[in-house]
Design a protein around this motif. Structure first.
Motif, PDB file in Angstrom:
ATOM      1  N   THR A 145       0.829  -1.208   0.000  1.00 30.71           N
ATOM      2  CA  THR A 145       0.000   0.000   0.000  1.00 30.71           C
ATOM      3  C   THR A 145       0.858   1.251   0.000  1.00 30.71           C
ATOM      4  OG1 THR A 145      -1.767  -1.133   1.188  1.00 30.71           O
ATOM      5  CG2 THR A 145      -1.782   1.277   1.242  1.00 30.71           C
ATOM      6  N   ARG A 146       1.914   1.235   0.815  1.00 29.09           N
ATOM      7  CA  ARG A 146       2.806   2.392   0.875  1.00 29.09           C
ATOM      8  C   ARG A 146       3.517   2.620  -0.453  1.00 29.09           C
ATOM      9  NH1 ARG A 146       5.642   1.705   6.884  1.00 29.09           N
ATOM     10  NH2 ARG A 146       3.826   2.442   8.083  1.00 29.09           N
ATOM     11  N   ILE A 147       3.913   1.525  -1.097  1.00 30.86           N
ATOM     12  CA  ILE A 147       4.582   1.642  -2.400  1.00 30.86           C
ATOM     13  C   ILE A 147       3.631   2.231  -3.436  1.00 30.86           C
ATOM     14  CG2 ILE A 147       5.589   0.350  -4.316  1.00 30.86           C
ATOM     15  CD1 ILE A 147       6.716  -1.608  -2.251  1.00 30.86           C
ATOM     16  N   VAL A 148       2.393   1.714  -3.446  1.00 41.67           N
ATOM     17  CA  VAL A 148       1.391   2.215  -4.396  1.00 41.67           C
ATOM     18  C   VAL A 148       1.139   3.704  -4.175  1.00 41.67           C
ATOM     19  CG1 VAL A 148      -1.025   2.076  -5.082  1.00 41.67           C
ATOM     20  CG2 VAL A 148       0.284  -0.014  -4.734  1.00 41.67           C
ATOM     21  N   LEU A 149       1.006   4.106  -2.917  1.00 44.88           N
ATOM     22  CA  LEU A 149       0.774   5.520  -2.602  1.00 44.88           C
ATOM     23  C   LEU A 149       1.963   6.377  -3.000  1.00 44.88           C
ATOM     24  CD1 LEU A 149      -0.984   5.286   0.899  1.00 44.88           C
ATOM     25  CD2 LEU A 149      -2.018   5.903  -1.300  1.00 44.88           C
ATOM     26  N   ALA A 150       3.166   5.862  -2.771  1.00 47.68           N
ATOM     27  CA  ALA A 150       4.372   6.605  -3.131  1.00 47.68           C
ATOM     28  C   ALA A 150       4.454   6.808  -4.642  1.00 47.68           C
ATOM     29  CB  ALA A 150       5.617   5.879  -2.618  1.00 47.68           C
ATOM     30  N   PHE A 182       4.240  10.342  -6.637  1.00 46.54           N
ATOM     31  CA  PHE A 182       5.297  10.721  -7.592  1.00 46.54           C
ATOM     32  C   PHE A 182       4.686  11.084  -8.942  1.00 46.54           C
ATOM     33  CE2 PHE A 182       8.222   9.552 -11.031  1.00 46.54           C
ATOM     34  CZ  PHE A 182       9.242  10.456 -10.778  1.00 46.54           C
ATOM     35  N   GLN A 183       3.729  10.285  -9.395  1.00 46.49           N
ATOM     36  CA  GLN A 183       3.077  10.573 -10.670  1.00 46.49           C
ATOM     37  C   GLN A 183       2.378  11.934 -10.620  1.00 46.49           C
ATOM     38  OE1 GLN A 183       0.575   7.082 -11.010  1.00 46.49           O
ATOM     39  NE2 GLN A 183       2.018   6.047 -12.369  1.00 46.49           N
ATOM     40  N   TYR A 185      -0.813  18.883  -5.806  1.00 40.53           N
ATOM     41  CA  TYR A 185       0.217  19.890  -6.070  1.00 40.53           C
ATOM     42  C   TYR A 185      -0.345  21.013  -6.941  1.00 40.53           C
ATOM     43  CZ  TYR A 185       3.175  16.086  -4.404  1.00 40.53           C
ATOM     44  OH  TYR A 185       3.715  15.082  -3.649  1.00 40.53           O
ATOM     45  N   VAL A 186      -1.121  20.629  -7.944  1.00 45.11           N
ATOM     46  CA  VAL A 186      -1.766  21.627  -8.794  1.00 45.11           C
ATOM     47  C   VAL A 186      -2.838  22.369  -8.002  1.00 45.11           C
ATOM     48  CG1 VAL A 186      -3.164  21.973 -10.870  1.00 45.11           C
ATOM     49  CG2 VAL A 186      -1.302  20.298 -10.874  1.00 45.11           C
TER      50      VAL A 186
END
Length: 310
Positions: A6-11, A15-16, A166-167
């Motif tokens: 889950t943490r990897i997917v969220l990271a 990033f995307q 971010y946007v």
């Protein structure tokens, strides 16, 4: 293990989103190298080239065919292309917004901006009372709250933040400096708007956004769900309602219009008719879109047909 995944997917997702935001910011910063007209025209040209290659183009064409069954394929394609150009212009105009709004009611020389309905602005300022101004995604709708702030008309604007955080933060910071008080659209936004009306101030809302759970209405003769927020606020505060829109003119010029207040539909007991009010809003926006179809954002899935298109 699941927690790690889950943490990897969220990271990866973050990033995307960050990367997408940097690409958008880079493009907008690139536009700053141009004069306003050059940057806006370039963005129009670029999105006309890129837009038809995107998946959303199919949805746009389907929406246009459903809205204008009487138009030929060539006419639909022309409107779709111009609508992509309109979206490019809207993005570029963020960069030049401070330079675009040059309206001066005392100047004999016309600028980029012309305003229709100034007596209504003046009346709302000189006679404070609760009111609602609504618009749709036509032309550069962002210029409307800028005009209100420039006139000294305090309007709290409800807006939907972009999905990219971010946007969203950049957009919020940009809008807050130029458009006055902003309320992000979320579960508690109706209470924030209600407090403004209760205090005798005005609010501004977009009424042509997709809404999954709302009042059953028609838009271009097709079933849609319409957000009941505005009708409910009118029922609660019995406030006046004014349509407003932005129209793109040739030569990167704009006309901002605020129209006379609408008479709200009521039942035989004098109570506000919520579905009829929502339909009245849709009818007004539809009339604007029919007048300038290329200036509306047709890539929105307003009729909930995306699943049948892709």
């Amino acid at each position: 293990m699941k927690l790690v995944i889950t943490r990897i997917v969220l990271a990866v997702r973050h990033f995307q989103q960050w990367l997408t935001a940097q690409i958008i910011f880079g493009f907008l910063n690139f536009l700053k190298l141009f004069p306003a007209d050059g940057g806006i025209n370039f963005a129009d040209w670029l999105t006309r080239k890129i837009g038809p290659r995107m998946r959303r183009h199919k949805l746009m064409l389907a929406n246009l065919h459903n809205a204008f069954p009487e138009k030929s394929d060539a006419e639909i394609a022309e409107i779709a292309l111009a609508s992509w150009g309109n979206m490019g212009r809207l993005a570029a105009e963020y960069v030049f917004l401070d330079r675009l709004f040059d309206f001066d009611p005392y100047s004999e020389k016309p600028g980029r901006i012309e305003v229709s309905g100034i007596p209504i602005f003046v009346d709302l300022m000189e006679n404070p009372r609760p009111f609602i101004v609504f618009t749709g995604h036509t032309g550069n709708f962002e210029l409307l709250p800028v005009a209100g702030a420039a006139f000294g008309l305090k309007v709290t604007v409800l807006f939907r933040p972009p999905n990219n955080p971010y946007v969203a933060q950049k957009v919020f910071d940009f809008r807050a400096k130029r458009m006055g008080n902003l309320v992000p659209s979320h579960a508690g936004s109706s209470f924030a708007l209600a407090r403004q009306l209760e205090a005798g101030s005005g609010v501004g809302v977009l009424v042509d956004q997709k809404f999954r759970k709302g009042l059953k209405t028609l838009f271009f003769g097709r079933d849609v769900k319409t957000n009941p927020l505005l009708p409910k606020l009118v029922r609660q505060f019995d406030c006046e309602v004014y349509p407003a829109r932005c129209i793109r003119l040739p030569g990167n010029r704009y006309r901002l219009e605020i129209e006379p207040r609408l008479e709200m539909p009521r039942d035989e007991r004098g109570n506000l008719n919520l579905p009829a009010t929502a339909q009245l809003l849709n009818d007004k926006v539809e009339s604007w879109v029919r007048e300038h179809p290329e200036q509306w954002l047709w890539y929105h899935d307003r009729w909930n047909i995306k699943k049948s298109v892709f």
